[in-house]
Design a protein around this motif. Structure first.
Motif, PDB file in Angstrom:
ATOM      1  N   ASP A   1     112.536  -2.908  42.639  1.00 43.01           N
ATOM      2  CA  ASP A   1     113.143  -2.060  41.607  1.00 43.01           C
ATOM      3  C   ASP A   1     112.102  -1.687  40.565  1.00 43.01           C
ATOM      4  N   ARG A   2     112.319  -0.546  39.921  1.00 40.10           N
ATOM      5  CA  ARG A   2     111.463  -0.184  38.790  1.00 40.10           C
ATOM      6  C   ARG A   2     112.079  -0.745  37.519  1.00 40.10           C
ATOM      7  N   LEU A   3     111.226  -1.290  36.669  1.00 43.35           N
ATOM      8  CA  LEU A   3     111.701  -1.901  35.433  1.00 43.35           C
ATOM      9  C   LEU A   3     112.459  -0.891  34.563  1.00 43.35           C
ATOM     10  N   LEU A   4     112.038   0.360  34.587  1.00 39.88           N
ATOM     11  CA  LEU A   4     112.703   1.389  33.777  1.00 39.88           C
ATOM     12  C   LEU A   4     114.199   1.476  34.104  1.00 39.88           C
ATOM     13  N   GLU A   5     114.525   1.579  35.393  1.00 39.32           N
ATOM     14  CA  GLU A   5     115.936   1.722  35.775  1.00 39.32           C
ATOM     15  C   GLU A   5     116.737   0.457  35.468  1.00 39.32           C
ATOM     16  N   ILE A   6     116.105  -0.695  35.624  1.00 42.43           N
ATOM     17  CA  ILE A   6     116.813  -1.941  35.334  1.00 42.43           C
ATOM     18  C   ILE A   6     117.157  -1.998  33.844  1.00 42.43           C
ATOM     19  N   GLY A   7     116.199  -1.599  33.022  1.00 44.19           N
ATOM     20  CA  GLY A   7     116.436  -1.580  31.581  1.00 44.19           C
ATOM     21  C   GLY A   7     117.528  -0.597  31.207  1.00 44.19           C
ATOM     22  N   GLN A   8     117.480   0.580  31.801  1.00 42.62           N
ATOM     23  CA  GLN A   8     118.508   1.586  31.489  1.00 42.62           C
ATOM     24  C   GLN A   8     119.881   1.093  31.902  1.00 42.62           C
ATOM     25  N   ALA A   9     119.959   0.464  33.077  1.00 39.15           N
ATOM     26  CA  ALA A   9     121.246  -0.043  33.567  1.00 39.15           C
ATOM     27  C   ALA A   9     121.778  -1.144  32.656  1.00 39.15           C
ATOM     28  N   ALA A  10     120.856  -1.850  31.999  1.00 36.48           N
ATOM     29  CA  ALA A  10     121.264  -2.938  31.101  1.00 36.48           C
ATOM     30  C   ALA A  10     121.566  -2.412  29.700  1.00 36.48           C
ATOM     31  N   GLY A  11     121.487  -1.087  29.535  1.00 35.77           N
ATOM     32  CA  GLY A  11     121.850  -0.492  28.250  1.00 35.77           C
ATOM     33  C   GLY A  11     120.722  -0.461  27.232  1.00 35.77           C
ATOM     34  N   MET A  12     119.498  -0.659  27.688  1.00 34.83           N
ATOM     35  CA  MET A  12     118.370  -0.620  26.754  1.00 34.83           C
ATOM     36  C   MET A  12     118.027   0.841  26.426  1.00 34.83           C
ATOM     37  N   PRO A  13     117.540   1.083  25.212  1.00 29.75           N
ATOM     38  CA  PRO A  13     117.251   2.472  24.812  1.00 29.75           C
ATOM     39  C   PRO A  13     115.913   2.971  25.343  1.00 29.75           C
ATOM     40  N   LEU A  14     115.797   3.015  26.664  1.00 30.59           N
ATOM     41  CA  LEU A  14     114.569   3.509  27.284  1.00 30.59           C
ATOM     42  C   LEU A  14     114.866   4.886  27.849  1.00 30.59           C
ATOM     43  N   GLU A  15     114.349   5.912  27.192  1.00 31.51           N
ATOM     44  CA  GLU A  15     114.725   7.261  27.604  1.00 31.51           C
ATOM     45  C   GLU A  15     114.114   7.650  28.943  1.00 31.51           C
ATOM     46  N   GLY A  16     112.857   7.310  29.138  1.00 32.56           N
ATOM     47  CA  GLY A  16     112.213   7.680  30.399  1.00 32.56           C
ATOM     48  C   GLY A  16     112.251   9.179  30.630  1.00 32.56           C
ATOM     49  N   THR A  17     111.969   9.925  29.591  1.00 33.50           N
ATOM     50  CA  THR A  17     112.129  11.383  29.612  1.00 33.50           C
ATOM     51  C   THR A  17     111.392  12.052  30.759  1.00 33.50           C
ATOM     52  N   CYS A  18     110.193  11.589  31.068  1.00 29.50           N
ATOM     53  CA  CYS A  18     109.399  12.289  32.099  1.00 29.50           C
ATOM     54  C   CYS A  18     109.615  11.692  33.487  1.00 29.50           C
ATOM     55  N   GLU A  19     110.520  10.742  33.593  1.00 26.31           N
ATOM     56  CA  GLU A  19     110.883  10.146  34.887  1.00 26.31           C
ATOM     57  C   GLU A  19     109.701   9.597  35.661  1.00 26.31           C
ATOM     58  N   GLY A  20     108.804   8.952  34.938  1.00 23.14           N
ATOM     59  CA  GLY A  20     107.723   8.255  35.630  1.00 23.14           C
ATOM     60  C   GLY A  20     106.457   9.064  35.844  1.00 23.14           C
ATOM     61  N   GLN A  21     106.354  10.217  35.186  1.00 23.75           N
ATOM     62  CA  GLN A  21     105.151  11.052  35.342  1.00 23.75           C
ATOM     63  C   GLN A  21     104.040  10.640  34.370  1.00 23.75           C
ATOM     64  N   MET A  22     104.252   9.596  33.611  1.00 24.23           N
ATOM     65  CA  MET A  22     103.300   9.138  32.592  1.00 24.23           C
ATOM     66  C   MET A  22     102.969  10.246  31.601  1.00 24.23           C
ATOM     67  N   ALA A  23     104.006  10.892  31.127  1.00 28.64           N
ATOM     68  CA  ALA A  23     103.809  11.993  30.188  1.00 28.64           C
ATOM     69  C   ALA A  23     104.694  11.866  28.955  1.00 28.64           C
ATOM     70  N   CYS A  24     105.288  10.685  28.722  1.00 32.96           N
ATOM     71  CA  CYS A  24     106.189  10.650  27.568  1.00 32.96           C
ATOM     72  C   CYS A  24     106.102   9.363  26.744  1.00 32.96           C
ATOM     73  N   SER A  25     105.878   8.231  27.346  1.00 29.90           N
ATOM     74  CA  SER A  25     105.840   6.917  26.684  1.00 29.90           C
ATOM     75  C   SER A  25     107.173   6.460  26.100  1.00 29.90           C
ATOM     76  N   THR A  26     108.278   7.152  26.379  1.00 33.45           N
ATOM     77  CA  THR A  26     109.584   6.701  25.891  1.00 33.45           C
ATOM     78  C   THR A  26     110.100   5.512  26.693  1.00 33.45           C
ATOM     79  N   CYS A  27     109.358   5.091  27.690  1.00 27.93           N
ATOM     80  CA  CYS A  27     109.776   3.950  28.506  1.00 27.93           C
ATOM     81  C   CYS A  27     108.945   2.710  28.164  1.00 27.93           C
TER      82      CYS A  27
END
Ligand code: FES
Length: 109
Positions: A21-47
């Motif tokens: 699993d990717r840590l980003l999705e696990i965090g989002q599923a757990a309700g953490m405020p990780l936007e992940g705006t660029c969906e893993g393109q390394m262009a946002c740092s919101t994750c």
């Protein structure tokens, strides 16, 4: 396996996860405020997250692109990573992941 997120308020939130699993999705599923705006393109740092020291050393090293993006993130620590770049391995079972204190305010700059 299990990952524990530590919120800005210091609350511990446990999440169930699977190897691969990717840590980003696990965090989002757990309700953490990780936007992940660029969906893993390394262009946002919101994750951006801060990895517990014990587990940080078990992660593959960050790429140059990831380091560059982390330079722009708020509340960066020595064990900061982009959660979209962290894939869970068995080694990471029980990992503690802290949510940076002011990642949402970064847009205000
Ligand atoms: Fe944008 Fe991770 S989701 S850098």
């Amino acid at each position: 396996m299990r990952v524990t997120f530590i919120t800005r308020k210091g609350e511990r939130v446990e999440a169930e996860a699977s190897v691969g699993d990717r840590l980003l999705e696990i965090g989002q599923a757990a309700g953490m405020p990780l936007e992940g705006t660029c969906e893993g393109q390394m262009a946002c740092s919101t994750c951006h997250v801060i990895i517990g020291r014990e587990w940080f050393g078990k992660l593959p090293e960050a790429s140059e692109e990831e380091e560059d993006m982390l330079d722009l993130a708020a509340d960066v620590h020595a064990t900061s990573r982009l959660s979209c770049q962290v894939l869970l391995t068995e080694d990471l079972d029980g990992m503690e992941v802290q949510i940076p204190s002011d990642s949402n305010n970064a847009q205000g700059f």
